[in-house]
Motif scaffolding. Structure first.
Motif, mmCIF file in Angstrom:
data_model
loop_
_atom_site.group_PDB
_atom_site.id
_atom_site.type_symbol
_atom_site.label_atom_id
_atom_site.label_comp_id
_atom_site.label_asym_id
_atom_site.label_seq_id
_atom_site.Cartn_x
_atom_site.Cartn_y
_atom_site.Cartn_z
ATOM 1 N N ALA A 1 113.642 -131.624 9.655
ATOM 2 C CA ALA A 1 115.050 -131.662 9.239
ATOM 3 C C ALA A 1 115.429 -130.406 8.467
ATOM 4 C CB ALA A 1 115.297 -132.895 8.374
ATOM 5 N N VAL A 2 114.558 -129.993 7.574
ATOM 6 C CA VAL A 2 114.921 -128.837 6.748
ATOM 7 C C VAL A 2 114.905 -127.556 7.581
ATOM 8 C CG1 VAL A 2 112.660 -128.188 5.767
ATOM 9 C CG2 VAL A 2 114.715 -127.900 4.426
ATOM 10 N N LEU A 3 114.003 -127.470 8.547
ATOM 11 C CA LEU A 3 113.980 -126.272 9.396
ATOM 12 C C LEU A 3 115.271 -126.183 10.202
ATOM 13 C CD1 LEU A 3 110.257 -126.163 10.645
ATOM 14 C CD2 LEU A 3 111.308 -124.938 8.748
ATOM 15 N N LEU B 1 97.100 -130.989 19.622
ATOM 16 C CA LEU B 1 97.878 -130.371 18.550
ATOM 17 C C LEU B 1 99.096 -131.226 18.226
ATOM 18 C CD1 LEU B 1 97.784 -126.641 19.617
ATOM 19 C CD2 LEU B 1 96.898 -127.605 17.519
ATOM 20 N N PRO B 2 99.461 -131.307 16.949
ATOM 21 C CA PRO B 2 100.662 -132.070 16.613
ATOM 22 C C PRO B 2 101.904 -131.360 17.151
ATOM 23 C CG PRO B 2 99.842 -130.885 14.702
ATOM 24 C CD PRO B 2 98.859 -130.652 15.796
ATOM 25 N N ILE B 3 102.894 -132.136 17.521
ATOM 26 C CA ILE B 3 104.126 -131.499 18.006
ATOM 27 C C ILE B 3 105.182 -131.637 16.917
ATOM 28 C CG2 ILE B 3 105.935 -131.565 19.777
ATOM 29 C CD1 ILE B 3 103.701 -132.833 21.590
ATOM 30 N N LEU B 4 105.610 -130.504 16.403
ATOM 31 C CA LEU B 4 106.644 -130.505 15.370
ATOM 32 C C LEU B 4 107.766 -129.588 15.826
ATOM 33 C CD1 LEU B 4 103.897 -130.732 13.235
ATOM 34 C CD2 LEU B 4 105.854 -130.815 11.756
ATOM 35 N N GLN B 5 108.974 -130.155 15.804
ATOM 36 C CA GLN B 5 110.137 -129.362 16.210
ATOM 37 C C GLN B 5 110.293 -128.139 15.311
ATOM 38 O OE1 GLN B 5 114.164 -130.991 16.020
ATOM 39 N NE2 GLN B 5 113.410 -132.478 17.506
ATOM 40 N N GLY B 6 110.396 -126.971 15.900
ATOM 41 C CA GLY B 6 110.645 -125.763 15.106
ATOM 42 C C GLY B 6 109.384 -125.139 14.553
ATOM 43 N N CYS B 7 108.205 -125.720 14.864
ATOM 44 C CA CYS B 7 106.949 -125.165 14.335
ATOM 45 C C CYS B 7 106.003 -124.838 15.488
ATOM 46 C CB CYS B 7 106.218 -126.179 13.473
ATOM 47 S SG CYS B 7 107.073 -126.653 12.007
ATOM 48 N N ASP B 8 105.196 -123.806 15.300
ATOM 49 C CA ASP B 8 104.109 -123.542 16.243
ATOM 50 C C ASP B 8 102.845 -124.148 15.657
ATOM 51 O OD1 ASP B 8 105.686 -122.132 17.942
ATOM 52 O OD2 ASP B 8 105.332 -120.217 16.921
ATOM 53 N N ALA B 9 102.149 -124.947 16.455
ATOM 54 C CA ALA B 9 100.928 -125.577 15.943
ATOM 55 C C ALA B 9 99.701 -124.828 16.455
ATOM 56 C CB ALA B 9 100.888 -127.026 16.372
ATOM 57 N N HIS B 10 98.669 -124.752 15.615
ATOM 58 C CA HIS B 10 97.439 -124.041 15.982
ATOM 59 C C HIS B 10 96.246 -124.863 15.530
ATOM 60 C CE1 HIS B 10 100.000 -120.365 16.139
ATOM 61 N NE2 HIS B 10 100.584 -120.934 15.098
ATOM 62 N N LEU B 11 95.137 -124.679 16.218
ATOM 63 C CA LEU B 11 93.886 -125.279 15.747
ATOM 64 C C LEU B 11 93.126 -124.210 14.972
ATOM 65 C CD1 LEU B 11 92.447 -127.387 18.700
ATOM 66 C CD2 LEU B 11 93.217 -128.219 16.488
#
Ligand SMILES: Cc1cc2nc3c(=O)[nH]c(=O)nc-3n(C[C@H](O)[C@H](O)[C@H](O)COP(=O)(O)OP(=O)(O)OC[C@H]3O[C@@H](n4cnc5c(N)ncnc54)[C@H](O)[C@@H]3O)c2cc1C
Length: 641
Positions: free
Chosen positions: A535-537, A561-571
């Motif tokens: 929401a804040v992003l 990997l988790p899916i988060l709107q507006g974020c790139d996820a990495h291991l």
């Protein structure tokens, strides 16, 4: 020369007592002991006992001057948080401001450590703090030992001046040990330095008081021994019995207080540390009062210390009572994630309160029915309601450790198993809404997007809060920000983002781009903050603030990997140094003079990497090597002191 003036000179003393040490009978009751008028005359101009109040007074002035030096930067920091645009414009118009700031930061951001042998090192406070502490300590020690004489002619001629000097220096410092140690803090009010950052001065000043107390003690042993052997020492000890005993007990208590305040004790059992610290300090004060007997007005400094402590305690209790329904009605919702791994568990604590706070501030929470003597600090993840007339919800995310946090976790999990508890909140339900976290989202597209789907177990428990403490971490006066958060450090990063979004709505923000590097062990940690983060992003983007957010999962059992709107996820772990260097050294994107800051809250290693990067960039700023970048500031939260 009139007779009175004559009486007060050392010459007069020498004329009536030609050889000062020709006593044959030693001891406090020696019939050869010089009369007090002769002793007084003999010590005139030789660091007279009667003038020694000046040592406590000078310590006071030096400490006040040091605090005074910190007032201006503190005021600037406060103004930047309050009026980001106007304050930054004012600073930009001040010649030399940024160069001076870079010079000071190049010193204060340097980490320091001492070699322990076998390649091991021990961390000491950052260079800036170390310089302040070392110069104050060395100055006082040199002063104490540079003044002569150390001893009077014999013990019968008066207390050893070295002892009284050291004692009065320590006496003057005691007020400031208290001034730096309280949570509601006058020094914080003046300098904007948070109470937890003053702890280092509190601890080192206490060590210095211990040092001077030992210096105070030794001459009282050495001189009688030197004059008349152990029997003489015994006579003096016996003669001044209560004073000596009170002094010895005070010294022992002080040594214990200092030793038991080291990290070893605090990490072993923080609660034992707190309780014994309080009891030991009260006992110390009692014995110290009795020992000094207000000689040389020494009680002035003690009363000042007690006054500061008492006032701070009163304010704390009053504030806590108002924030917690006068300790009767406030209950905290404590939630745990039903699917979380026990080793990586977190609890979410939410409390409705009339309290107001700023981003990055922390609050102490006390659970009356579980651990009434313990108050634990947690950073408030949420922002208060914009209106003063509305209650807000303070929300904390606490990593489950071994003490209270584990008790809370287990209580909720266990009672969920037993079921039927009146205070248990229905499974799957949550007392926490996104709109509580970020009031500005009320009208945004995320309205009603709560955590209803989080599989939580929750329970209501009587609790009280005390705070807020710490300084605002509002970063709106910097054009670009790098925020590095590790694990529960997200609780410090989130409110900073909320604050930017809140200010973005009114245009009261200089920030144009943000790099967020977030590292968590497992995706479960993220589930607590997923909706708020997304929401804040979204909000930030809608106010024209560019955010590049990277989430790193370091110990995921599955490779998903988790899916988060507006974020790139990495291991895997983030390359913190490389990422921070890249962000702070990048050429400015506009022709404006760019102001940058890095915020870090996470494990020590991560924090050190970031601090080293920001410290090393200061010399390049001083040499003007970063095009159009005028400053790179550092905000570090370590969740400890
Ligand atoms: C300013 C500040 C803000 C914090 N914010 C958060 C946060 O948002 N989220 C989070 O997960 N953690 C936060 N912490 C850390 C949190 O306070 C501790 O992890 C928690 O109190 C540990 O409780 P415990 O009894 O389960 O710990 P224990 O397992 O008994 O101890 C773990 C560690 O916590 C320290 N600790 C224990 N009790 C206290 C106390 N009353 N005050 C200070 N330190 C204590 C101990 O020294 C030890 O190093 C913060 C700490 C500080 C100082």
């Amino acid at each position: 020369m009139d007779s009175m003036a004559m009486e007060m000179t050392p010459e007069w003393a020498a004329s009536v007592w030609p050889v000062c040490n020709n006593l044959t009978v030693h001891g406090p009751n020696s019939n050869q002991k010089p009369a007090s008028s002769i002793r007084m005359a003999a010590m005139t101009g030789r660091d007279s006992w009667y003038d020694m109040e000046k040592y406590s007074r000078t310590v006071t002035w030096v400490c006040l001057a040091l605090i005074g030096v910190a007032v201006l930067p503190g005021f600037m920091g406060w103004a930047r948080r309050r009026w980001p645009k106007r304050a930054l414009a004012t600073l930009q118009s001040m010649p030399f401001y940024f160069r001076t700031a870079a010079f000071l930061r190049s010193i204060t951001y340097q980490r320091c450590s001492l070699p322990l042998g076998r390649g091991k090192r021990i961390d000491i406070p950052d260079l800036g703090k170390t310089l302040v502490i070392a110069s104050f300590s060395i100055g006082m020690i040199v002063w104490c030992f540079a003044v002569t004489p150390y001893y009077r002619c014999t013990r019968e001629w008066g207390s050893p001046p070295l002892a009284i000097r050291a004692g009065m220096l320590a006496n003057g410092m005691i007020t400031f040990v208290f001034a730096f140690g309280t949570k509601v803090n006058l020094v914080t009010a003046l300098t904007n330095i948070a109470h937890e950052r003053l702890q280092v001065y509190h601890q080192w000043l206490a060590r210095l008081v211990l040092f001077f107390s030992v210096v105070h003690t030794i001459p009282f042993i050495v001189q009688p021994l030197r004059d008349g052997g152990s029997h003489n020492l015994y006579l003096w000890w016996y003669h001044n019995g209560p004073e000596m005993w009170n002094g010895t007990v005070s010294l022992a208590l002080l040594a214990w207080i200092v030793a038991s305040s080291t990290n070893v004790f605090r990490s072993w059992s923080y609660e034992f540390f707190v309780v014994q610290h309080l009891v030991s300090v009260i006992l110390f004060i009692g014995f110290y009062f009795a020992h000094t007997g207000n000689e040389l007005n020494s009680w002035l400094w003690l009363w000042a210390a007690i006054g500061l402590w008492g006032l701070a305690t009163l304010i704390r209790w009053a504030r806590s009572a108002m924030a917690s329904g006068y300790f009767v009605s406030t209950r905290a919702s404590v939630e745990v994630h039903s699917s979380s791994d026990k080793r990586d568990a977190m609890v979410r604590i939410a409390i409705r309160t009339p309290l107001r706070w700023s981003p990055g501030q922390h609050v102490f929470v006390r659970f009356h029915t579980m651990s009434p003597w313990q108050a634990h600090p947690f950073t408030v993840v949420t922002l208060p309601q914009p209106s003063d007339h509305q209650d807000s919800v303070v929300v904390f995310l606490a990593r489950v450790r071994e003490g209270l946090t584990r008790k809370l976790y287990e209580r909720v999990v266990q009672e969920d198993r037993e079921q039927g508890d009146d205070d248990a909140i229905e499974k799957g339900g949550s007392s926490f809404k996104s709109s509580d976290a970020l009031p500005l989202l009320e009208n945004s597209e995320h309205e009603g997007h709560d955590d209803e789907n989080l599989p939580t177990k929750a329970k209501l428990l009587p609790a009280s809060i005390d705070g807020p403490y710490g300084c605002s971490a509002s970063m709106a006066s910097y054009h670009s920000l790098v925020i590095v958060a590790g694990g529960s450090g997200m609780t410090f990063a989130l409110p900073i983002l909320f604050d930017l979004a809140w200010r973005g709505r009114t245009g009261n923000v200089c920030t144009r781009d943000v790099v967020l590097i977030c590292s968590v062990r497992t995706p479960a940690t993220l589930s607590w903050i997923r909706h708020q983060l997304e929401a804040v992003l979204t909000s930030l983007a809608s106010y024209g603030i560019t955010v590049r957010a990277d989430v790193h999962v370091t110990r995921s059992a599955s490779k998903e990997l988790p899916i988060l709107q507006g974020c790139d996820a990495h291991l895997g772990r983030p390359q913190v140094t490389a990422r921070v260097d890249e962000a702070i050294r990048a050429p400015a994107t506009s022709f404006m003079q760019e102001s940058r800051a890095v915020v870090v809250c996470g494990p020590q290693e991560m924090s050190h990497e970031v601090q080293d990067s920001v410290a090393s960039v200061q010399s390049d700023l001083l040499r003007g090597r970063l095009s159009n970048v005028v400053e790179v500031a550092l905000v570090r939260e370590s969740f400890g002191w």
